[in-house]
Design a protein around this motif. Structure first.
Motif, short mmCIF file in Angstrom:
data_model
loop_
_atom_site.label_atom_id
_atom_site.label_comp_id
_atom_site.label_asym_id
_atom_site.label_seq_id
_atom_site.Cartn_x
_atom_site.Cartn_y
_atom_site.Cartn_z
N LEU A 21 3.02 -6.67 13.41
CA LEU A 21 2.00 -7.37 12.63
C LEU A 21 0.71 -7.38 13.44
CD1 LEU A 21 4.73 -8.36 11.34
CD2 LEU A 21 3.54 -10.47 10.79
N LEU A 22 -0.35 -6.87 12.87
CA LEU A 22 -1.60 -6.67 13.61
C LEU A 22 -2.12 -7.97 14.21
CD1 LEU A 22 -3.49 -4.23 11.21
CD2 LEU A 22 -2.42 -3.68 13.40
N TYR A 76 -2.86 -19.50 -2.26
CA TYR A 76 -1.53 -19.03 -2.61
C TYR A 76 -1.28 -17.55 -2.29
CZ TYR A 76 -1.59 -23.40 -5.27
OH TYR A 76 -1.69 -24.73 -5.63
N THR A 77 -2.27 -16.84 -1.80
CA THR A 77 -2.11 -15.40 -1.57
C THR A 77 -1.85 -15.13 -0.09
OG1 THR A 77 -3.63 -14.94 -3.39
CG2 THR A 77 -3.11 -13.13 -1.90
N LEU A 78 -0.75 -14.46 0.16
CA LEU A 78 -0.28 -14.16 1.51
C LEU A 78 -0.32 -12.66 1.72
CD1 LEU A 78 1.16 -15.23 4.14
CD2 LEU A 78 3.32 -14.93 2.90
N GLN A 79 -0.86 -12.24 2.87
CA GLN A 79 -0.94 -10.81 3.14
C GLN A 79 -0.46 -10.50 4.56
OE1 GLN A 79 -4.73 -8.29 3.79
NE2 GLN A 79 -4.20 -7.87 1.65
N PHE A 80 0.28 -9.41 4.67
CA PHE A 80 0.74 -8.89 5.97
C PHE A 80 0.16 -7.50 6.15
CE2 PHE A 80 3.95 -11.80 4.39
CZ PHE A 80 4.29 -12.55 5.49
N GLN A 81 -0.33 -7.24 7.36
CA GLN A 81 -0.78 -5.89 7.70
C GLN A 81 -0.03 -5.44 8.95
OE1 GLN A 81 -4.94 -4.76 7.48
NE2 GLN A 81 -5.45 -6.60 6.30
N LEU A 82 0.57 -4.27 8.87
CA LEU A 82 1.43 -3.74 9.92
C LEU A 82 0.78 -2.50 10.54
CD1 LEU A 82 4.69 -3.87 7.77
CD2 LEU A 82 3.62 -5.74 9.04
N ILE A 98 -5.63 -13.70 12.26
CA ILE A 98 -5.30 -12.32 12.62
C ILE A 98 -5.03 -11.55 11.33
CG2 ILE A 98 -4.39 -12.89 14.90
CD1 ILE A 98 -1.57 -12.66 13.68
N ALA A 99 -5.18 -10.25 11.41
CA ALA A 99 -4.97 -9.42 10.21
C ALA A 99 -3.50 -9.31 9.85
CB ALA A 99 -5.57 -8.03 10.44
N GLY A 100 -2.62 -9.46 10.86
CA GLY A 100 -1.20 -9.22 10.63
C GLY A 100 -0.55 -10.14 9.63
N VAL A 101 -0.95 -11.42 9.63
CA VAL A 101 -0.41 -12.38 8.66
C VAL A 101 -1.51 -13.41 8.41
CG1 VAL A 101 0.77 -13.64 10.55
CG2 VAL A 101 1.40 -14.06 8.16
N ARG A 102 -1.96 -13.46 7.16
CA ARG A 102 -3.06 -14.36 6.85
C ARG A 102 -3.01 -14.78 5.38
NH1 ARG A 102 -8.43 -10.44 6.60
NH2 ARG A 102 -7.43 -8.68 5.53
N ALA A 103 -3.66 -15.90 5.12
CA ALA A 103 -3.78 -16.41 3.77
C ALA A 103 -5.13 -15.99 3.21
CB ALA A 103 -3.64 -17.93 3.77
N SER A 148 0.85 -1.19 0.00
CA SER A 148 0.00 0.00 0.00
C SER A 148 0.88 1.24 0.00
CB SER A 148 -0.91 0.00 1.23
OG SER A 148 -0.14 -0.03 2.41
N ALA A 149 0.29 2.37 -0.30
CA ALA A 149 1.04 3.62 -0.38
C ALA A 149 1.69 3.97 0.95
CB ALA A 149 0.13 4.76 -0.85
N ASP A 150 1.08 3.54 2.05
CA ASP A 150 1.63 3.86 3.38
C ASP A 150 2.52 2.76 3.93
OD1 ASP A 150 -0.17 1.88 4.00
OD2 ASP A 150 -1.38 3.11 5.36
N TYR A 151 2.85 1.76 3.13
CA TYR A 151 3.75 0.67 3.52
C TYR A 151 3.22 -0.14 4.70
CZ TYR A 151 7.20 3.10 0.63
OH TYR A 151 7.87 3.71 -0.41
N ARG A 152 1.91 -0.17 4.90
CA ARG A 152 1.34 -0.93 6.00
C ARG A 152 0.78 -2.29 5.56
NH1 ARG A 152 -0.16 4.41 8.08
NH2 ARG A 152 0.40 4.57 10.30
#
Length: 616
Positions: free
Chosen positions: A149-150, A181-187, A172-177, A90-94
């Motif tokens: 990681l949230l 095959y799609t992996l997402q991290f939210q900081l 949790i939102a911080g690391v989830r599938a 994302s634009a805010d690197y989160r």
């Protein structure tokens, strides 16, 4: 005595080694076995439970993170490894999102019921959660926690407060599938350099849940990853054998050296398109003494003295590379040399929780700074390390952001007179006339330096004792093995200890983990706690690269020198030596894996009269 036994054993190998017979035309090609050595022992193979370079070098060849560093690109370049493409952010690197490449499989293991086991996004979710599990007791958790990681820290606290098993199934939102095959991290906060975390295969490579649950506390003995090698044999603190992973996918050598990089372009031309790994097996011998390690290389029982774990021993630098040039007798044999200032620093840590050397009181700061001023780092670089080091001005690492080659500070000074003056002013005086100082309250003052039994540490100890005696300080040395001392350091049980720090990414902030208060007991072995420094560290984490961030690095440097929780002594110069039958080596800057990217001319080794059946 131990070194003598090693040397005699190597000498016996030499006398027993005869030139090999030329293979018949229809003979099976000899197996390609790469033989290297560590100068200290590994501690295990569980990525979540290790922090030492030796173990992390091994796991980097077994496990895989989503990204990796290009083997030949300088400056360093990230590229996909198990990911289909570079992550989007994302634009805010989160928020960071990436897709795992389908069709990648873990190495065969009984935990999978003899069935192929595909790597999926959930494996990375599980692997990241393991660092937060209190029962894992990961030394990397304090570092990972800084990325916020949230929900991950809260999941950990839930397990601790309720005294219940860690809930791996709670999303949790911080690391989830998001799907298979799609992996997402939210900081919680911006982290512009989070991609470097995703390139650390040594600790953040994917681990399968079935494997961890099958082997329990013995997981450190049963590494199962998706990487090019798998563990074949382990004699603790003696020998590690990695064998080609038979299920490794079709990966071909490719790289992007700069157009004017003649050496890199030559390697690419020679190896481009070759299937990885190019060697069948890697044998890693633990040889802590320098002489037997050097003799093993000279006699061909080691193919290379290379990497942060086992380059040319310093005591043999005058013989092997006089005046920085490869000796003629080695060049005549076709031996190849690679030389560079490393992105590392040698640190003497002060336990900031120790009643003698710790704390932020002026007299404690003065004692640490006096010890630092008394240490003759120029002599260490010139004599003990035989010129294979340069004195350090701060903890910052060459080749990484935040390093200023023009920065000069007290940290780089050797000034016994100023050290004695500091000690006098703050009450550290010799009250009984025995030549050694007491504490300001009159209690005895004895420094305890933890050390190791290797020959080179005896030289370090002799110099440290001489330097301290010159300013009236008494020293007692506590000898032990590295792995045990590392445990004691994490637990805050050592007073002083020398430790190396090698960069794991181009981000200079990585070394500042050593001073970050929330990471005390993890990466922060000194247990330094200073709110002003932590505020700088947090701002460094959130800012994108640029002038504002570089200015903050200057503040971090000054604070580290002023309070001196670590005395930075030297940056090492590596000299890697390789026999001519090792093809394609280039020393990594910020990563640990290269064994799968080199080839061996086994016939050339046999023609040189080397019997590959013999181990060093």
């Amino acid at each position: 005595m131990r070194a003598l036994r090693h040397a005699l054993a190597v000498a016996a190998l030499v006398m027993a080694t005869l030139p090999a017979q030329a293979p018949a035309s229809n003979a099976v090609p000899p197996a390609k076995v790469l033989r290297v050595a560590f100068n200290s022992a590994e501690t295990g193979f569980d990525p979540a439970r290790i922090s030492d370079t030796y173990s992390r070098t091994l796991t980097a060849h077994i496990f895989e993170a989503p990204l990796e560093y290009d083997a030949l690109a300088r400056p360093p370049l990230l590229r996909p490894r198990t990911a289909q493409a570079m992550p989007e952010h994302s634009a805010d690197y989160r928020t960071w999102t990436l897709k795992i490449r389908p069709g990648i499989h873990f190495a065969p293991d009984a935990a999978f019921g003899q069935q192929p086991r595909e790597l999926v996004a959930q494996d990375y979710v599980y692997s990241f959660k393991r660092f937060a599990d209190p029962t894992t007791a990961s030394p990397i958790w304090s570092y990972l926690e800084t990325y916020q990681l949230l929900g991950l820290a809260e999941l950990r606290e839930r397990a601790l407060k309720r005294q219940q098993p860690f809930d791996y199934d709670r999303e949790i939102a911080g690391v989830r599938a998001l799907d298979r095959y799609t992996l997402q991290f939210q900081l919680r906060e911006p982290r512009p350099r989070f991609a470097y975390v995703l390139a650390a295969s040594d600790v953040f490579g994917a681990v399968a849940r079935e494997v961890v649950e099958r082997y329990g506390n013995a997981i450190t003995e049963h590494p199962v990853g998706t990487g090019p090698f798998m563990l074949k044999q382990w004699r603790r603190s003696s020998l590690v054998v990695l064998a080609r992973n038979p299920g490794y996918r079709d990966v071909r050598y490719d790289a992007q050296p700069a157009p004017d990089d003649a050496a890199g372009q030559a390697v690419l031309a020679q190896l481009k398109g070759r299937q990885l790994p190019m060697v069948d097996e890697v044998q890693v011998s633990m040889i802590d003494e320098e002489q037997p390690r050097w003799l093993s290389f000279l006699n061909g029982q080691l193919d290379a003295l290379a990497g942060v774990y086992g380059s040319l021993p310093g005591s043999f630098a005058p013989t092997a590379v006089p005046n920085g040039q490869l000796a003629p007798h080695l060049a005549k044999r076709g031996i190849v040399m690679h030389r560079q200032v490393n992105p590392d620093v040698i640190l003497t840590l002060f336990n900031m929780a120790h009643p003698l050397v710790g704390g932020l009181a002026p007299e404690k700061v003065a004692l640490r700074r006096a010890i630092g001023l008394a240490m003759d780092t120029e002599r260490e670089a010139r004599q003990i390390r035989r010129g294979l080091a340069v004195p350090a001005q701060s903890v910052m690492l060459p080749h990484a952001s935040g390093y200023d080659p023009h920065f000069k500070s007290e940290n780089g000074d050797h000034d016994p007179a100023r050290a004695r003056a500091l000690l006098e002013v703050y009450g550290y005086r010799d009250r009984d006339g025995d030549g050694f100082r007491e504490q300001p309250d009159g209690q005895p003052l004895v420094l305890e330096m933890s050390t190791q039994p290797d020959q080179i540490y005896r030289q370090f100890d002799e110099q440290f004792q001489r330097d301290m005696q010159a300013v009236g300080l008494r020293v007692r040395f506590l000898t032990g093995q590295f792995a045990e001392q590392l445990k004691q350091a994490r637990a805050g049980k050592l007073m002083l200890w020398m430790v190396g720090n090698s960069a794991s990414s181009p981000d200079g902030q990585d070394v500042l983990q050593r001073l970050n208060g929330p990471q005390a007991g993890g990466q922060n072995l000194a247990r330094f706690q200073l709110p002003a420094f932590d505020a700088v560290y947090d701002r460094l984490s959130a800012l994108p690269d640029g002038p504002e961030r570089e200015a903050l690095f200057q503040q971090a440097r000054l604070l580290s020198v002023a309070y001196m929780p670590y005395k930075a002594s030297v940056h090492r110069i590596s000299v890697d030596l390789l026999h001519p039958w090792v093809i394609g080596y280039r020393r990594p800057l910020f990563w640990n894996d290269w064994w799968h990217r080199v080839d061996l001319d086994a016939n050339a080794r046999q023609a040189a009269g080397i019997n590959p059946a013999h181990q060093p």
